[in-house]
Design a protein around this motif. Structure first.
Motif, PDB file in Angstrom:
ATOM      1  N   VAL A 126     130.922  46.362 128.691  1.00  0.00           N
ATOM      2  CA  VAL A 126     132.211  47.051 128.769  1.00  0.00           C
ATOM      3  C   VAL A 126     132.000  48.542 128.494  1.00  0.00           C
ATOM      4  CG1 VAL A 126     134.547  47.204 127.829  1.00  0.00           C
ATOM      5  CG2 VAL A 126     133.419  44.970 128.020  1.00  0.00           C
ATOM      6  N   THR A 127     132.501  49.390 129.383  1.00  0.00           N
ATOM      7  CA  THR A 127     132.302  50.827 129.242  1.00  0.00           C
ATOM      8  C   THR A 127     133.307  51.440 128.271  1.00  0.00           C
ATOM      9  OG1 THR A 127     133.690  51.155 131.186  1.00  0.00           O
ATOM     10  CG2 THR A 127     131.305  51.076 131.544  1.00  0.00           C
ATOM     11  N   VAL A 128     133.033  52.674 127.865  1.00  0.00           N
ATOM     12  CA  VAL A 128     133.842  53.314 126.828  1.00  0.00           C
ATOM     13  C   VAL A 128     135.301  53.474 127.246  1.00  0.00           C
ATOM     14  CG1 VAL A 128     133.274  55.688 127.568  1.00  0.00           C
ATOM     15  CG2 VAL A 128     133.924  55.226 125.177  1.00  0.00           C
ATOM     16  N   ASP A 129     135.557  53.743 128.524  1.00  0.00           N
ATOM     17  CA  ASP A 129     136.943  53.907 128.960  1.00  0.00           C
ATOM     18  C   ASP A 129     137.735  52.613 128.809  1.00  0.00           C
ATOM     19  OD1 ASP A 129     135.173  52.974 130.978  1.00  0.00           O
ATOM     20  OD2 ASP A 129     136.691  53.347 132.512  1.00  0.00           O
ATOM     21  N   LYS A 130     137.072  51.477 129.032  1.00  0.00           N
ATOM     22  CA  LYS A 130     137.749  50.190 128.882  1.00  0.00           C
ATOM     23  C   LYS A 130     137.928  49.831 127.404  1.00  0.00           C
ATOM     24  CE  LYS A 130     136.259  48.388 133.355  1.00  0.00           C
ATOM     25  NZ  LYS A 130     135.453  47.367 134.073  1.00  0.00           N
ATOM     26  N   LEU A 131     136.978  50.229 126.569  1.00  0.00           N
ATOM     27  CA  LEU A 131     137.140  50.019 125.127  1.00  0.00           C
ATOM     28  C   LEU A 131     138.364  50.766 124.609  1.00  0.00           C
ATOM     29  CD1 LEU A 131     133.515  50.294 123.632  1.00  0.00           C
ATOM     30  CD2 LEU A 131     134.954  48.256 123.728  1.00  0.00           C
ATOM     31  N   ILE A 132     138.511  52.001 125.060  1.00  0.00           N
ATOM     32  CA  ILE A 132     139.654  52.822 124.642  1.00  0.00           C
ATOM     33  C   ILE A 132     140.959  52.232 125.175  1.00  0.00           C
ATOM     34  CG2 ILE A 132     140.741  55.086 124.924  1.00  0.00           C
ATOM     35  CD1 ILE A 132     137.863  56.258 124.934  1.00  0.00           C
ATOM     36  N   ALA A 133     140.936  51.787 126.434  1.00  0.00           N
ATOM     37  CA  ALA A 133     142.142  51.216 127.045  1.00  0.00           C
ATOM     38  C   ALA A 133     142.575  49.928 126.351  1.00  0.00           C
ATOM     39  CB  ALA A 133     141.890  50.954 128.530  1.00  0.00           C
ATOM     40  N   ALA A 134     141.627  49.234 125.731  1.00  0.00           N
ATOM     41  CA  ALA A 134     141.940  47.970 125.065  1.00  0.00           C
ATOM     42  C   ALA A 134     142.682  48.177 123.744  1.00  0.00           C
ATOM     43  CB  ALA A 134     140.662  47.179 124.813  1.00  0.00           C
ATOM     44  N   VAL A 135     142.686  49.418 123.242  1.00  0.00           N
ATOM     45  CA  VAL A 135     143.382  49.725 121.985  1.00  0.00           C
ATOM     46  C   VAL A 135     144.305  50.917 122.242  1.00  0.00           C
ATOM     47  CG1 VAL A 135     143.074  49.986 119.489  1.00  0.00           C
ATOM     48  CG2 VAL A 135     141.192  49.092 120.865  1.00  0.00           C
ATOM     49  N   PRO A 136     145.385  50.739 123.007  1.00  0.00           N
ATOM     50  CA  PRO A 136     146.251  51.871 123.382  1.00  0.00           C
ATOM     51  C   PRO A 136     146.897  52.555 122.178  1.00  0.00           C
ATOM     52  CG  PRO A 136     147.286  49.770 123.950  1.00  0.00           C
ATOM     53  CD  PRO A 136     145.869  49.463 123.581  1.00  0.00           C
ATOM     54  N   GLU A 137     146.998  51.849 121.053  1.00  0.00           N
ATOM     55  CA  GLU A 137     147.643  52.416 119.868  1.00  0.00           C
ATOM     56  C   GLU A 137     146.902  53.651 119.333  1.00  0.00           C
ATOM     57  OE1 GLU A 137     148.648  48.114 120.249  1.00  0.00           O
ATOM     58  OE2 GLU A 137     146.785  49.294 120.301  1.00  0.00           O
ATOM     59  N   ILE A 138     145.603  53.769 119.590  1.00  0.00           N
ATOM     60  CA  ILE A 138     144.867  54.927 119.058  1.00  0.00           C
ATOM     61  C   ILE A 138     145.292  56.221 119.750  1.00  0.00           C
ATOM     62  CG2 ILE A 138     142.868  53.616 118.252  1.00  0.00           C
ATOM     63  CD1 ILE A 138     141.375  54.381 120.774  1.00  0.00           C
ATOM     64  N   ASN A 139     145.818  56.114 120.972  1.00  0.00           N
ATOM     65  CA  ASN A 139     146.287  57.313 121.678  1.00  0.00           C
ATOM     66  C   ASN A 139     147.591  57.852 121.094  1.00  0.00           C
ATOM     67  OD1 ASN A 139     144.324  57.568 124.043  1.00  0.00           O
ATOM     68  ND2 ASN A 139     144.952  55.434 124.203  1.00  0.00           N
ATOM     69  N   GLU A 140     148.277  57.020 120.348  1.00  0.00           N
ATOM     70  CA  GLU A 140     149.512  57.468 119.707  1.00  0.00           C
ATOM     71  C   GLU A 140     149.236  58.303 118.464  1.00  0.00           C
ATOM     72  OE1 GLU A 140     151.749  53.965 118.880  1.00  0.00           O
ATOM     73  OE2 GLU A 140     151.689  53.248 120.967  1.00  0.00           O
ATOM     74  N   ILE A 141     148.065  58.117 117.854  1.00  0.00           N
ATOM     75  CA  ILE A 141     147.770  58.793 116.590  1.00  0.00           C
ATOM     76  C   ILE A 141     146.732  59.904 116.728  1.00  0.00           C
ATOM     77  CG2 ILE A 141     148.424  56.809 115.172  1.00  0.00           C
ATOM     78  CD1 ILE A 141     145.456  56.094 114.977  1.00  0.00           C
ATOM     79  N   ALA A 142     146.032  59.936 117.864  1.00  0.00           N
ATOM     80  CA  ALA A 142     144.982  60.943 118.046  1.00  0.00           C
ATOM     81  C   ALA A 142     144.782  61.234 119.522  1.00  0.00           C
ATOM     82  CB  ALA A 142     143.665  60.455 117.427  1.00  0.00           C
ATOM     83  N   THR A 143     144.212  62.398 119.786  1.00  0.00           N
ATOM     84  CA  THR A 143     143.738  62.705 121.139  1.00  0.00           C
ATOM     85  C   THR A 143     142.341  62.128 121.253  1.00  0.00           C
ATOM     86  OG1 THR A 143     145.030  64.742 121.242  1.00  0.00           O
ATOM     87  CG2 THR A 143     143.170  64.537 122.767  1.00  0.00           C
ATOM     88  N   ILE A 144     142.200  61.105 122.090  1.00  0.00           N
ATOM     89  CA  ILE A 144     140.955  60.349 122.166  1.00  0.00           C
ATOM     90  C   ILE A 144     140.165  60.769 123.402  1.00  0.00           C
ATOM     91  CG2 ILE A 144     139.930  58.058 122.363  1.00  0.00           C
ATOM     92  CD1 ILE A 144     141.311  58.486 119.692  1.00  0.00           C
TER      93      ILE A 144
END
Length: 348
Positions: free
Chosen positions: A50-68
Motif C-alpha cells: 500500500v502506497t503512502v497516498d492510500k495510507l493517508i486516504a485511509a485515515v481522513p481524520e488527520i487532514n482535519e487536524i493537520a496539513t498532511i
C-alpha cells in the motif's frame, strides 16, 4: 458602538481562520502497516504493498487536524531494512526539519526492525522537532486492523508541542516510547512494543497526548553523530551466545571484514570460553568488541565476570544487542578506540 463590536467580532473570526494547521510529513517505508492479504481472518499478507497516498486516504481524520504531505521513501518489509534506506531516510528527515514550514514527521515502518531505525534516527537527526515512527501488527486488510488508529495517534503526537525535544519517538498501541528504550517483545501481539528498562514515556488515546517521563541520554541536536555525506556505515556483526558454542561465527566475522562485533552474551553478557578466546583475538586486531546480554533487560556490568579492561572489551550499558550494534556503527565513524567508544555507551 454596535458597528465597532461587529467589526471586532469579524476581526477575531478572521484571525482565527488565518491560524494555519501544523504541517506534518508522512514518510512511508513499507511494512505491515502498508500490507495487504487475501483474507481478513488470516495472518498471511504481503508487506509494503500500500502506497503512502492510500495510507493517508485511509485515515481522513488527520487532514482535519493537520496539513498532511506524504512521500514514499521505500516500500519494503522491515526485515529487509538496510543502511542505504537508513541514510536516505536520515537525509530526508534532516532536510525537511530544516524547512521552517514543516512542524513534524511521521514515519510508517515495519515492526521487525522499527526499534533499530528509531534509535538510528535518534542519533543522527539534527532538530528538536518531533519525529515519530509508527507501524501496525495487523495488515490493513485484517479484521480489527490497528494501523489507522496508530497513524492518527502518531500524527497527534507529531503535532503536540510537548513532543519537541524528546528525541525520536515510537507510537504503537496507545503508548509513546523513547527510541532508545523501546523494543519489540512478542511476535504477533498488538501490545508487543515495550520499554523494559524504563517503561513508556507517555500515552496517546484517540489523539489525546500525555507525557510522564523525559529521555535523559544524548540524542538529536546534542548528538555527536552525523551521516551527512556518508555513503555507507561500518560493518558490525552480532553474535548470539548459547551453550556449547563454537568460535566459527566470530572467526567468519573477522574474515569478512567486520569493524565491530557485538556479543549478545548469556546472563550478564558472558561469552562461551572458546568464543571469549576468539573475541580477545579480534580485539587485539583492532576490531571493537561490545558485550551485551541476550536476556532482554538490565545493564551489562563492566568487568564482572569478564576482564574487559584487560581484553579491551566495551560493554553496552543497558542497550540490547540490536541497538548496541546501531551505536557501534555510528561510533566507528568517529573512532575505533575502545575507551572512547565505552564513553559513548554511557552517554547515549
Amino acid at each position: 458602538m454596535r458597528l465597532l463590536k461587529r467589526a471586532f467580532v469579524i476581526m477575531v473570526l478572521g484571525a482565527s481562520m488565518l491560524v494555519a494547521k501544523p504541517t506534518i510529513y508522512i514518510l512511508a517505508t513499507g511494512g505491515t502497516i502498508a500490507g495487504s492479504g487475501d483474507s481478513a481472518l488470516s495472518g498471511s499478507y504481503t508487506s509494503g504493498t500500500v502506497t503512502v497516498d492510500k495510507l493517508i486516504a485511509a485515515v481522513p481524520e488527520i487532514n482535519e487536524i493537520a496539513t498532511i504531505k506524504g512521500e514514499q521513501i521505500a516500500q519494503i518489509g522491515s526485515q529487509a531494512m538496510n543502511d542505504e534506506v537508513w541514510l536516505k531516510l536520515a537525509d530526508r528527515v534532516n532536510a525537511l526539519l530544516n524547512d521552517g514550514g514543516v512542524d513534524g514527521i511521521v514515519i510508517t515502518h515495519g515492526t521487525d526492525t522499527m526499534e533499530e531505525s528509531a534509535y538510528f534516527l535518534n542519533l543522527v537527526t539534527k532538530s528538536k522537532k518531533p519525529v515519530v515512527l509508527v507501524g501496525a501488527m495487523r495488515s490493513g486488510t485484517s479484521m480489527s486492523a490497528d494501523g489507522p488508529l496508530n497513524i492518527y495517534n502518531a500524527v497527534n503526537v507529531a503535532m503536540d508541542k510537548a513532543s519537541a525535544g524528546k528525541g525520536v519517538l515510537v507510537v504503537m498501541n496507545d503508548k509513546i516510547h523513547a527510541a532508545r528504550e523501546v523494543t519489540k517483545t512478542a511476535t504477533t501481539a498488538v501490545d508487543t512494543f515495550k520499554s523494559p528498562n524504563t517503561g513508556n514515556i507517555g500515552t496517546v488515546n484517540y489523539g489525546i497526548v500525555n507525557y510522564y517521563l523525559q529521555p535523559t541520554r544524548k540524542h538529536t541536536v546534542s548528538s555527536d553523530f552525523s551521516v551527512k555525506g556518508l555513503k555507507e556505515l561500518p560493518r558490525v556483526d552480532v553474535i548470539f551466545g548459547h551453550t556449547n558454542q563454537t568460535a566459527d561465527f566470530v572467526e567468519t566475522a573477522i574474515e569478512k571484514g567486520a569493524k565491530g562485533i557485538v556479543l549478545a552474551g548469556v546472563g550478564n553478557g558472558n561469552p562461551y570460553p572458546s568464543v571469549e578466546e576468539a573475541l580477545i583475538k579480534a580485539a587485539a586486531q583492532g576490531i571493537v568488541v561490545v558485550r551485551t546480554s541476550r536476556t532482554g533487560s538490565g545493564s551489562t556490568s563492566v568487568g564482572a565476570e569478564v576482564d574487559d579492561a584487560k581484553y579491551g572489551f566495551v560493554t553496552s550499558d543497558n542497550l540490547n544487542a540490536a541497538k548496541a550494534r546501531v551505536l557501534l556503527q555510528l561510533a566507528l565513524t568517529k573512532t575505533n578506540e575502545p575507551s572512547k567508544i565505552q564513553k559513548f555507551y554511557k552517554e547515549y
